[in-house]
Design a protein around this motif. Sequence first.
Motif, PDB file in Angstrom:
ATOM      1  N   UNK A  82     -48.560 -20.870 -52.002  1.00 18.88           N
ATOM      2  CA  UNK A  82     -49.180 -20.826 -53.325  1.00 18.88           C
ATOM      3  C   UNK A  82     -48.631 -19.681 -54.164  1.00 18.88           C
ATOM      4  N   UNK A 113     -59.582 -18.950 -49.073  1.00 22.31           N
ATOM      5  CA  UNK A 113     -59.502 -19.747 -50.283  1.00 22.31           C
ATOM      6  C   UNK A 113     -59.635 -18.842 -51.518  1.00 22.31           C
ATOM      7  N   UNK A 114     -60.552 -17.882 -51.423  1.00 19.83           N
ATOM      8  CA  UNK A 114     -60.737 -16.932 -52.528  1.00 19.83           C
ATOM      9  C   UNK A 114     -59.477 -16.069 -52.684  1.00 19.83           C
ATOM     10  N   UNK A 120     -55.765 -28.162 -55.812  1.00 18.20           N
ATOM     11  CA  UNK A 120     -55.383 -26.749 -55.868  1.00 18.20           C
ATOM     12  C   UNK A 120     -53.924 -26.610 -56.307  1.00 18.20           C
ATOM     13  N   UNK A 121     -53.109 -27.501 -55.772  1.00 15.02           N
ATOM     14  CA  UNK A 121     -51.682 -27.510 -56.118  1.00 15.02           C
ATOM     15  C   UNK A 121     -51.526 -27.699 -57.623  1.00 15.02           C
ATOM     16  N   UNK A 133     -53.615 -26.947 -59.840  1.00 13.47           N
ATOM     17  CA  UNK A 133     -54.203 -25.863 -60.611  1.00 13.47           C
ATOM     18  C   UNK A 133     -53.232 -24.684 -60.682  1.00 13.47           C
ATOM     19  N   UNK A 134     -52.002 -24.897 -60.230  1.00 15.71           N
ATOM     20  CA  UNK A 134     -50.947 -23.897 -60.387  1.00 15.71           C
ATOM     21  C   UNK A 134     -49.984 -24.440 -61.434  1.00 15.71           C
ATOM     22  N   UNK A 187     -56.487 -16.830 -52.039  1.00 12.57           N
ATOM     23  CA  UNK A 187     -55.432 -17.632 -52.650  1.00 12.57           C
ATOM     24  C   UNK A 187     -55.542 -17.626 -54.173  1.00 12.57           C
ATOM     25  N   UNK A 188     -56.805 -17.635 -54.652  1.00 16.54           N
ATOM     26  CA  UNK A 188     -56.960 -17.696 -56.101  1.00 16.54           C
ATOM     27  C   UNK A 188     -56.774 -16.315 -56.741  1.00 16.54           C
ATOM     28  N   UNK A 220     -58.151 -20.280 -59.583  1.00 15.63           N
ATOM     29  CA  UNK A 220     -59.144 -21.353 -59.464  1.00 15.63           C
ATOM     30  C   UNK A 220     -59.465 -21.608 -58.004  1.00 15.63           C
ATOM     31  N   UNK A 221     -60.733 -21.657 -57.709  1.00 13.35           N
ATOM     32  CA  UNK A 221     -61.132 -22.016 -56.360  1.00 13.35           C
ATOM     33  C   UNK A 221     -62.057 -23.226 -56.445  1.00 13.35           C
TER      34      UNK A 221
END
Lengths: 339, 250
Positions: free
Chosen positions: B108, B152-153, A178-179, A181-182, B155-156, B88-89
């Motif tokens: 994030x 999680x959603x 996830x990290x 993907x930033x 966050x994206x 992105x999730x």
Amino acid sequence: MRIRALAIRIIRQFVRDKRTLALLFLAPLLILTLMKLVFNGNTVEPQIGAVQLPAALVERLEAADAEVTSYDDFQSAEQALKDGVLDAVLSLNGGKPAIELEGSDPSNTKMVLLLLQRTMSAGLPAVAPDITYLHGSEEMASFDNFGPVLIGFFSFFFVFMLAGVSFLRERTSGTLERLLATPIRRFEVVLGYLSGFGLFTLLQAALIAWFAIDILGLYMDGSIWLVLMMNLLLSLTALTLGTLLSSFASNEFQIIQFIPLVVVPQVFFSGLFNLDAMTPWLQKLSTIMPLYYGADAMRGIMIRGEGWSDIQLDVYVLIGFSAVFALLNVIALKKHRAI
Amino acid sequence: MSSSIHSASPNPVIDVRSVTRRFGSKTVLDDISLQVERGEVFGLLGPSGSGKTTLIKLITGIDKADGGSVHMLGEQMPKLAMLQRFGYMAQSDALYNELTAKQNLTFFGSLFGLKGSQLSKRIETAMSIVNLQDDLNKTVAAYSGGMKRRLSLALSLLHEPELLILDEPTVGIDPVLRQSIWQELSDMRRRGTTIVLTTHVMDEADKCDRLGLIRDGKLTAIGTPEAIKASSGSATLEEAFIVYGGGVRA
């Protein structure tokens, strides 16, 4: 800014993880204290059996801090040696002194021999030399000698483990994906980790050094700032090496497997054991061991009061190690994101 | 559901051309081409191990293709700057469990360059979309599985991406929550967000505007759910999937 965000996150995670904090800060103190207690205990009085020795000699032995027991015949003295009561039996064999040693513990043997030789030669007329010390002092204990190495080692060991496991967790929990993907850059990930962990390693290094010197009274002849700097550099090397190696581990257990492979061999080359006694080609291995440089400098500063000019090579080498490991880290991250 | 015919429009949001990906000697994706248009919900349907996640990773630029090309919003992938443009999730929730939801969001958010009042506003909006605004200061460890999925959603969604890529967004989620997530997705689609998601649940696939069927690394069919059913002569997607997957038209 992303580096800062990452560092802040790591610090927040740390603060919430009390147990890990305790491991990082209290465990090294506990072990150092134990080491001090074990290696700075009172000196043992050698137990010597005397078989029909002249009274003058017995007196001299007792004056030299030996515990002397007199025996009438050799057999009973030898029996006592067998029973583990005595360290050595001293007898006169036709006017010539004979020593039988228990011999199972080399350090004990050496101590007894030294004492016996001293008392034997004390009768001879000789000029007592003037003894002065270039470094250290008469009171210096073995703990003072390897204490500096231990300070460095504990910083290295605990940081290595924590960094390895934390970075691994980032990967296995999916947060690394996830990290990545930033829009964070790979070098920012590595620098973020360095600065977040760096804060704690700085605190840890300072705490260990302060505790060993001020509380345990470790022999200290140089600058505390240089000691702190060396300790921090060692921790940074451990940090970068730990995160790098975690890329090659798929779970926590595999991080532990790196300890006998990567950490333990360094102990042998760190100066705890005399390097000069090793085969030359083996000695050369020490040049690739970060702990060797750290321990060498720490010992120089603390025992021989060395200054910047004496340790700068060690400093540069450790910075070099950290830089290379960090760079390899950036490259290794490519495995997880193509760019 | 979208009724337009999507054939090679000039400006697709995602343009995948003849993409191949191999891991060692194993070909995971074999010559895949597809386009996703602006504002549609595009579903990748396939069993686990079919290559869906690999394709998603190529589209996001996390992974790189061995052959062919991927363009997102007109830019050749992988490209670092593009990571700012989509949300992105991943399949796993990927949250920092020891931190609070807010700390996760702040972290994030900062990585996407959000800060100050703008960040707080975005956190508020994202959390209200997934209906978690009251649990902002709880540690994630205290969240239920469904709440984690929703966080999680959220966050994206933080950086208001124009494209949302979701890998199995509803896996392991109870039907009520699944419905609410779908509700959120269709709301976002109405606001113009393009959504790409993977799934292996057939009734979920039915809700997509268009579908790509993947099996063993090959795209076996692409089109609206109705078109896929019609062309395979089956009444349900499940049947259609079996027809295509069985190699009849592959």
